[in-house]
Design an enzyme around this catalytic site. Structure first.
Site, PDB file in Angstrom:
ATOM      1  N   HIS A  40       0.962  -1.227   0.023  1.00 31.77           N
ATOM      2  CA  HIS A  40      -0.114   0.074   0.056  1.00 31.77           C
ATOM      3  C   HIS A  40       0.825   1.297  -0.114  1.00 31.77           C
ATOM      4  CE1 HIS A  40      -2.747   2.941   2.146  1.00 31.77           C
ATOM      5  NE2 HIS A  40      -3.251   2.833   0.923  1.00 31.77           N
ATOM      6  N   HIS A  64      -7.739   7.828  -4.283  1.00 33.59           N
ATOM      7  CA  HIS A  64      -8.200   6.498  -4.337  1.00 33.59           C
ATOM      8  C   HIS A  64      -9.173   6.068  -5.403  1.00 33.59           C
ATOM      9  CE1 HIS A  64      -6.489   6.270  -0.364  1.00 33.59           C
ATOM     10  NE2 HIS A  64      -5.962   5.082  -0.655  1.00 33.59           N
ATOM     11  N   ARG A 137     -22.701  10.759  20.016  1.00 33.27           N
ATOM     12  CA  ARG A 137     -23.080  11.088  21.382  1.00 33.27           C
ATOM     13  C   ARG A 137     -24.340  10.479  21.582  1.00 33.27           C
ATOM     14  NH1 ARG A 137     -23.935  10.077  26.323  1.00 33.27           N
ATOM     15  NH2 ARG A 137     -23.292  11.755  27.952  1.00 33.27           N
ATOM     16  N   CYS A 184     -20.386  18.692  21.218  1.00 35.06           N
ATOM     17  CA  CYS A 184     -20.907  18.448  22.419  1.00 35.06           C
ATOM     18  C   CYS A 184     -20.407  19.187  23.531  1.00 35.06           C
ATOM     19  CB  CYS A 184     -20.194  17.020  22.927  1.00 35.06           C
ATOM     20  SG  CYS A 184     -20.933  16.429  24.333  1.00 35.06           S
ATOM     21  N   TYR A 321     -25.885  19.634  31.480  1.00 31.80           N
ATOM     22  CA  TYR A 321     -25.528  20.513  30.578  1.00 31.80           C
ATOM     23  C   TYR A 321     -25.670  21.939  31.060  1.00 31.80           C
ATOM     24  CZ  TYR A 321     -25.108  16.437  27.555  1.00 31.80           C
ATOM     25  OH  TYR A 321     -24.622  15.286  26.881  1.00 31.80           O
TER      26      TYR A 321
HETATM   27  N1  MTE Z   1     -30.859  13.492  20.704  1.00 32.97           N
HETATM   28  C1  MTE Z   1     -31.570  12.257  21.098  1.00 32.97           C
HETATM   29  N2  MTE Z   1     -32.759  11.884  20.806  1.00 32.97           N
HETATM   30  N3  MTE Z   1     -30.784  11.319  21.843  1.00 32.97           N
HETATM   31  C2  MTE Z   1     -29.508  11.811  22.586  1.00 32.97           C
HETATM   32  O1  MTE Z   1     -28.964  10.928  23.187  1.00 32.97           O
HETATM   33  N4  MTE Z   1     -27.530  13.442  22.438  1.00 32.97           N
HETATM   34  C3  MTE Z   1     -27.265  14.863  22.130  1.00 32.97           C
HETATM   35  C4  MTE Z   1     -27.989  15.338  20.975  1.00 32.97           C
HETATM   36  N5  MTE Z   1     -29.066  14.998  20.530  1.00 32.97           N
HETATM   37  C5  MTE Z   1     -28.931  13.023  22.021  1.00 32.97           C
HETATM   38  C6  MTE Z   1     -29.791  13.899  21.174  1.00 32.97           C
HETATM   39  C7  MTE Z   1     -26.014  15.056  22.253  1.00 32.97           C
HETATM   40  S1  MTE Z   1     -25.498  15.509  23.979  1.00 32.97           S
HETATM   41  C8  MTE Z   1     -25.206  15.389  21.464  1.00 32.97           C
HETATM   42  S2  MTE Z   1     -23.682  16.234  21.703  1.00 32.97           S
HETATM   43  C9  MTE Z   1     -25.423  15.569  20.043  1.00 32.97           C
HETATM   44  O2  MTE Z   1     -26.926  14.856  19.972  1.00 32.97           O
HETATM   45  C10 MTE Z   1     -24.596  14.566  19.353  1.00 32.97           C
HETATM   46  O3  MTE Z   1     -24.897  14.343  18.038  1.00 32.97           O
HETATM   47  P1  MTE Z   1     -24.225  13.160  16.972  1.00 32.97           P
HETATM   48  O4  MTE Z   1     -24.322  11.836  17.901  1.00 32.97           O
HETATM   49  O5  MTE Z   1     -25.057  13.183  15.637  1.00 32.97           O
HETATM   50  O6  MTE Z   1     -22.712  13.531  16.982  1.00 32.97           O
HETATM   51 MO    MO Z   2     -23.394  16.368  23.988  1.00 25.61          MO
END
Ligand code: MTE
Ligand code: MO
Length: 469
Positions: A40, A64, A137, A184, A321
């Protein structure tokens, strides 16, 4: 290639090391690249795709996508990817059993629920983060949603104005597209944790990503039920996810109404991420994108919108949060005393080199790369770097930036720098801070912004490296 056997993603994922043979997936094909690794041209780099798909890397390393590569790859083909088996149904008693299979480059901080980020070096490779490499997340299992029976409810509290939209209904609204960074509120928490322990996932600097999102403007939907910029009584817009916890409570959050109805707010109910349907981990079929605002308010798997006089009462809005003084801890916290995090403060990170890395000095210089971003639609106007604890500063070049003006500058900035190092130095600590279009900048030390939840972790990024010269 019907003559070849079918393999599930799960089977492929068992072949991620040279001892177990190295398999990769591209489109519908499964390939054994064990003997190819030595040939590679990119060397061992190919191992980041081991046991997984090579596709996201081919987006990053466009080199690629040519006939020669495809020819070589086809000679290594050993089978087909079984479509039906993409979902892992190993254990029906496990609420997470139906979670999607993730790319092996996503390094999990936690498996159930799934939370993961990629490496900093990969992250700063491209202005748009490929979907497969976008941090995940999740607080709960990924819900299974049938797009044909999917319904989005819209309720206006106190008034008999309720509407229900199917996916097709939503797609009939004008399609809006924005490029926005999602982060996040706990990004870079691991660094704050070094001051004193905090509660929360150990995020490195990659709980952030940048994507183009397409869908319906929330304000267009609200207008249909008579909620406009003139709204006086209703102050908040709630979003409820379709992911449930053991008590059947769904993930939920809210944003202030001005953000939802403002012409420049750009809140989108997205059905596409980087031009394809939103992947299951990121909220299929609909996720709210509230640009400039903490990830937590960008609710995935959206099931219901409620326009209300009050903020969402969800755990994530009220008891999580939020930012506090370093003097506050679990034993003396009163969550009602702090507002929920909405717009995020300015942040930056060095993605290359990594902490502890041995860096080759080239003609007296070292090369650095990273990202910077600010919430609230502010633009990064400068990234400052120092190698001597602030005695002398250097200005990074801002390489990739969106053209949108503040307060609608939603996307991050990728930067790079070539800095001189004195020939006698064997080690150096790089510091990095960004400045946004409000001239807000980052705090110098974590000691002074420590908070027990480990959020808003935006002190100068420091990376200590060894010099090879
Ligand atoms: N929405 C739902 N329904 N459930 C979740 O657990 N996590 C939140 C948010 N929206 C969450 C959510 C948090 S804390 C973050 S940081 C982002 O989604 C992460 O989005 P991603 O996983 O698309 O990066
Ligand atoms: Mo988050």
């Amino acid at each position: 290639r019907p003559d070849l056997p079918s393999y599930s993603m799960k089977e492929v994922s068992k072949h991620g090391t040279k001892e177990n043979q190295v398999w990769v997936v591209y489109r519908e094909g499964v390939y054994d690249i064990t003997d190819f690794i030595e040939q590679h041209p990119g060397g061992e780099q190919i191992m980041i795709a081991a046991g997984s798909s090579v596709e996201p890397f081919w987006v990053l390393y466009g080199i690629h996508v040519n006939d020669h590569v495809f020819e070589v790859l086809e000679t290594l083909r050993i089978g087909n990817l079984s479509k039906s088996d993409i979902v892992n149904v190993a254990d029906v008693g496990d609420p997470y059993a139906k979670d999607p299979i993730r790319h092996s480059a996503l390094k999990p901080a936690n498996m159930k629920p799934f939370n993961a980020e990629i490496s900093p070096a990969l992250l700063c490779e491209s202005f748009i983060t490929p979907n497969e490499l976008f941090y995940v997340r999740n607080h709960l299992p990924v819900p299974e949603i049938n797009p044909h029976s999917y319904e989005l409810e819209l309720e206006v509290e106190g008034i008999d104005r309720t509407a229900v939209f199917s996916l097709d209904d939503l797609k009939k609204f004008p399609k809006a597209t924005i490029t926005a960074t999602l982060m996040c509120a706990g990004n870079r928490r691991a660094e704050m944790k070094k001051v004193k322990t905090v509660k929360g996932l150990d995020w490195g600097p990659c709980a952030i990503g940048n994507a183009t999102w397409s869908g319906v403007r929330l304000r267009d939907l609200l207008k249909q039920v008579g909620v406009t910029e003139d709204e006086e009584i209703l102050k908040h817009v709630h979003f409820e996810g379709l992911d449930l916890d053991v008590t059947a409570t769904q993930y939920a959050a809210s944003i202030p109404i001005w953000k939802a109805v403002d012409r420049r707010g750009d809140v989108i109910l997205a059905y596409e991420m980087n031009g394809v349907p939103i992947p299951p981990d990121h909220g299929y079929p609909i996720r709210v994108v509230v640009p400039g605002v903490a990830g937590a308010r960008n609710v995935k798997w959206l099931g219901k919108i409620v326009v209300s006089e009050k903020e969402s009462t969800s755990h994530w809005q009220q008891n999580d949060y939020k930012g506090f003084s370093p003097s506050i801890d679990y034993d003396n916290v009163d969550f009602s005393k702090a507002p929920s995090i909405q717009e995020l403060p300015v942040i930056s990170a060095i993605c290359k080199p990594l902490e502890g890395e041995v860096v080759k000095v080239e003609n007296g210089y070292i090369n650095l790369k990273g990202y910077a971003w600010s919430g609230g639609g502010q633009q990064i106007i400068r990234v400052d770097l120092t190698l001597d604890e602030g005695k002398t500063w250097h200005i990074a070049s801002l390489d990739a930036q969106d053209t949108a003006l503040p307060p609608q500058h939603w996307a991050w900035t990728l930067w790079s720098a070539k800095l001189p190092v004195a020939p006698e130095f064997k080690e150096v600590e790089i510091w990095c801070k960004a400045v946004d279009s409000c001239y807000n900048t980052q705090p110098e030390r974590f000691e002074n912004i420590w908070n027990f939840r480990g959020v808003l972790s935006n002190a100068y990024h420091r990376v200590k490296i060894k010099l090879n010269q």
